[in-house]
Design an enzyme around this catalytic site. Structure first.
Site, PDB file in Angstrom:
ATOM      1  N   GLY A  46       3.353   2.761  13.928  1.00 18.45           N
ATOM      2  CA  GLY A  46       4.186   1.572  14.159  1.00 18.45           C
ATOM      3  C   GLY A  46       3.782   0.853  15.432  1.00 18.45           C
ATOM      4  N   THR A  53       6.039   6.662  14.171  1.00 15.51           N
ATOM      5  CA  THR A  53       6.185   5.803  15.341  1.00 15.51           C
ATOM      6  C   THR A  53       4.825   5.464  15.941  1.00 15.51           C
ATOM      7  OG1 THR A  53       8.413   6.597  15.796  1.00 15.51           O
ATOM      8  CG2 THR A  53       7.199   5.697  17.655  1.00 15.51           C
ATOM      9  N   LYS A  95       0.841  -1.202   0.000  1.00 16.49           N
ATOM     10  CA  LYS A  95       0.000   0.000   0.000  1.00 16.49           C
ATOM     11  C   LYS A  95       0.878   1.256   0.000  1.00 16.49           C
ATOM     12  CE  LYS A  95      -2.019   2.551   3.376  1.00 16.49           C
ATOM     13  NZ  LYS A  95      -2.006   3.905   2.800  1.00 16.49           N
ATOM     14  N   GLY A 120       6.983   4.410   8.434  1.00 13.19           N
ATOM     15  CA  GLY A 120       6.071   5.522   8.680  1.00 13.19           C
ATOM     16  C   GLY A 120       6.259   6.054  10.079  1.00 13.19           C
ATOM     17  N   CYS A 154      13.170  10.514   7.400  1.00 11.62           N
ATOM     18  CA  CYS A 154      13.091   9.991   8.766  1.00 11.62           C
ATOM     19  C   CYS A 154      14.450  10.037   9.450  1.00 11.62           C
ATOM     20  CB  CYS A 154      12.516   8.587   8.761  1.00 11.62           C
ATOM     21  SG  CYS A 154      13.079   7.607   7.390  1.00 11.62           S
TER      22      CYS A 154
END
Lengths: 491, 297
Positions: free
Chosen positions: A253, A250, A196, A248, A304
């Protein structure tokens, strides 16, 4: 180095005496379809609902994409499972490699088109998508294609086998490159994929889908589903997925880690960061300033592993800050398709608001703001390169990820203090160390709790080099031989 | 005195990053009006040079004529650069044009002569009409660590120049490391050089972008610290307009607008001018003409 007397510091004039004429990359030959369905079994399948993706530089709609609900995700997973059992698992590594090489070559052939679409959909400057994102994406496929028939030698003494169907969810900051980081090792290791893309930057993945179609991969080996958080959740919670790879925030996550607890799914996470870029007084100063700029203004700071905390030794802080001010005056902010643009558009209105909010927090907490005096375009989402001085570890702008072109400058006095400050964060992804003294550089690098430490450089990427986090920046590595492990069962 | 000389502290240089930064200037896209303006600026910054053993008065006259009137639509160059013996010829040819006469003195290109001989040559050359003196430093002394001697020789040459401007050639191809380039630049600037210059053109490599960048950064830091401007002249190896525009981009983005001026930036070159003419013609007509249309110089 003698310290300049502040009263004596002369300003350089970076005006428009010899201004560069606009040099926009032409988008005429690029085809973006008005709508894209789900990509399942090498075919685009119509969806029920569609959402739009816009160009953040001018807010114009580029295309619309089918929102994948649980049913669509299930169809994609079933396709991937069938492809795994029927084609991909029985196939020899050498045969798999041929397909992966083919993808790599086709990315190179369509490099220009991919770079333009990446820039239009995401806002990053064309010079970055052209010189960094797309070539690196191809390089990842080339690199992992080479491993496909050598897995038995990658981990001596063990017998590696593939996992099955992997679900992958990628962010909007390096759309095509993140897809390459995810898909290339997964395919090389013998898995099939449901991926995705991020909802704000799906288009280069749709072009990659067309490449996969054209490369004639067995149907179902790579599937794309588009959508928002719910689509991601449907992948994460699908019972027939063997592994989740997520890059992506945190926060998300953590949600993923909670939702798959107790399942058989393996997991790798590559999450946020608040990278420290440490400049010692014996550093090559002018090159370090380039490293600071590359660390925080590359890709508008949407990185990041960005060097968003500058730790500079106190006795050279004034010099470094003066140089940084001059340097950001020459950064060209504007039309991402212009070949001379250094800093493009912020990826979305939402992200722009988040950056503005954090900058307001920095000002409210008493840090001193410095921003480049560039003129921002009227339309689109733009933010001037900015840095804060007078920042201490207790400022929120020193703790929280801003994910924009905003740098926090802190000072330190000794190597021990630099290490302590650099590690004083819940994150641990990227760090930089600048010193002309090799022994100091390696000592400090070894003490940093970060997955990637750059010495006298910053934001350098290579498919052969493992990338990943410590602490709340995630776990698992992508790139290099390490990057195969998360996609293999090693017995 | 020389043994008491403390060489200036200069920042370390990371060669890899300098090369990367220098290369980044070459990716700027310079088109249309910017290209035209850049080409004309380039022409105005050229020190049109002939430094051959075979130079004759006739050849220098030809060069001076080209300097005054390079070709249609092209402004005159900044200076003509010749050996001291040719200064009277150049003076006669360039009288009243505003084009400067630069002469390479100090036993160019080797610099292998005693200081007093070298200073004598400088004084004589200024006396017969040179506006600018291009001197070479003793690379041997620099590499032997005799920085005080380098400083003294430059300071003495500045004095010997009187009203003439001094360009100090570091011969970076022989200094080799960028750390050496940075230190030599700083010594020359401290000793009073009006310009620092990369090369004689007799040693390979001559001017390169990384070397020039390090020198520009030395100039920048000196200006920020003291408010004093120093000029820069890359010389040798810059043959195409495209290269010249890359250098101008580097100047613009390192030192800013004030240095985009023939008073502060020069190209030491000979072949470059005809390539500028070719490109100007291409901008005017939309196509390249044959180099048979270009006058030699």
């Amino acid at each position: 180095m003698s310290k300049p007397e502040s009263s004596n510091v002369r300003d350089l004039l970076f005006g428009n005496l010899w201004d560069y004429s606009p040099a926009p990359e032409s988008a005429d030959h690029v085809t973006i379809k008005p709508r894209y369905g789900h990509f399942i079994n090498n075919k685009f399948v119509d969806g029920e609902n569609y959402f739009q993706t816009i160009n953040p530089a001018n807010e114009q709609v580029l295309s619309e994409l089918a929102t994948a609900d649980a049913k669509a995700v299930d169809a994609a997973v079933q396709a991937a499972r069938k492809a795994y059992d029927k084609y991909w698992r029985p196939m020899s590594g050498a045969e798999r490699a041929k397909y992966i090489y083919r993808i790599a070559r086709m990315i190179q052939e369509k490099a220009r088109e991919l770079a333009i679409v990446e820039t239009m959909d995401g806002g990053k400057p064309i010079k970055e998508s052209r010189d960094v994102d797309v070539p690196l994406a191809a390089a990842h496929f080339f690199y992992y294609a080479g491993w496909a028939d050598k897995l038995d030698y990658a981990f001596p003494g063990s017998k590696p086998t593939s996992l099955g169907v992997v679900g992958q969810i990628i962010p909007w900051n390096f759309p095509l490159l993140m897809a390459a980081w995810k898909i290339a090792p997964a395919l090389a290791a013998g898995n099939t994929v449901v991926l995705k893309p991020a909802e704000s930057t799906p288009l280069t993945c749709m072009l990659l889908a067309e490449i996969i179609q054209e490369a004639d991969l067995p149907p179902g080996v790579v599937n794309f589903v588009n959508g928002f958080g719910q689509t991601g959740a449907a992948i994460v919670n699908h019972p027939d997925i063997d592994k989740i790879a997520f890059t992506g925030s945190t926060d998300v996550g953590k949600i993923i880690q909670r939702s798959i607890a107790g399942s058989r799914k393996k997991l790798t996470l590559e999450l946020g960061g608040k990278g420290a870029n440490i400049i010692f007084d014996d550093a090559p100063i002018d090159q370090a300033v380039e490293g600071i700029v590359n660390g925080i203004y590359f890709n508008q700071g949407h990185v990041c592993c960005a060097g968003s905390r500058l730790l500079v030794q106190e006795n050279i802080a004034e010099t470094v800050i003066a140089k940084l001010k001059h340097r950001i005056a020459t950064l060209r902010v504007g039309d991402p398709l212009d070949k001379n643009t250094d800093v493009g558009a912020i990826n979305s209105r939402e992200q722009l608001n988040r950056i503005r909010e954090m900058v307001a927090v920095g000002e409210a907490e008493g840090a001193t703001k410095h921003e480049s005096r560039c003129v921002l375009p009227e339309k689109g989402f733009f933010f001037a390169p900015t840095f804060f001085t007078g920042v201490t570890p207790s400022h929120r702008i020193a703790q929280e990820e801003i994910f924009g072109p905003v740098l926090s400058v802190l000072t330190f006095r000794t190597p021990e203090e630099a290490i302590a400050k650099a590690n004083n964060t819940p994150y641990g992804l990227g760090c930089g160390v600048w010193s002309d003294k090799g022994s100091k550089l390696f000592k400090v690098a070894g003490a940093l709790q970060a997955g990637i430490v750059w010495g006298n450089t910053y934001n350098k990427f290579d498919p052969t080099s493992p990338f990943g986090g410590y602490k709340e920046s995630g776990f698992g590595r992508e790139g290099g031989v390490h990057g195969l492990l998360p996609y293999l069962e090693v017995r | 005195m020389p043994d008491k000389y403390q060489p200036p502290r200069v920042p370390a240089i990371d060669q890899i990053s300098v090369e990367e930064r220098a290369a980044s200037f070459t990716t700027r896209s310079i088109k249309k009006e910017a290209k035209l303006a850049g080409l004309k600026l380039t022409a105005r910054m050229i020190d049109l040079t002939t430094l051959e053993g075979s130079d004759t008065p006739g050849k220098v006259e030809m060069l001076c004529r080209k300097a005054r009137q390079p070709g249609a639509g092209c402004p005159p160059v900044a200076a003509v650069c010749v050996y001291p013996t040719m200064v009277p010829i150049a003076k006669r040819e360039l009288e009243g044009t505003g084009i400067k006469i630069a002469a390479v003195a100090t036993y160019f290109p080797s610099g292998q002569a005693s200081l007093s001989e070298r200073l004598d040559e400088v004084r004589r050359t200024v006396e017969i009409g040179a506006d600018e003196i291009d001197m070479v430093i003793s690379r041997g002394q620099f590499l032997a660590g005799e920085f005080g001697k380098i400083y003294d020789e430059i300071a003495a040459t500045v004095e010997a120049c009187g009203p003439a401007h001094l360009k100090v050639i570091l011969e970076t191809g022989e200094l080799q490391t960028l750390d050496n380039v940075r230190l030599a630049s700083q010594i020359a600037i401290d000793a009073g050089a009006h310009f620092i210059k990369t090369s004689t053109g007799k040693v390979s490599p001559a001017a390169t972008m990384p070397v020039t960048l390090v020198m520009l950064e030395a100039i920048r830091d000196h200006f920020v610290k003291t408010g004093k401007m120093v000029g820069m002249k890359p010389a040798g190896g810059i043959r195409t307009s495209k290269q010249a525009l890359h250098y101008l981009v580097m100047v613009k983005e390192t030192l800013g607008d004030a240095w985009l001026d023939p008073d502060w930036f020069r190209f030491g070159a000979s072949a470059l001018l005809n390539d500028v003419l070719m490109q100007l013609e291409k901008e005017r007509t939309g196509r390249y003409h044959s180099d048979r249309y270009l006058s030699m110089s």
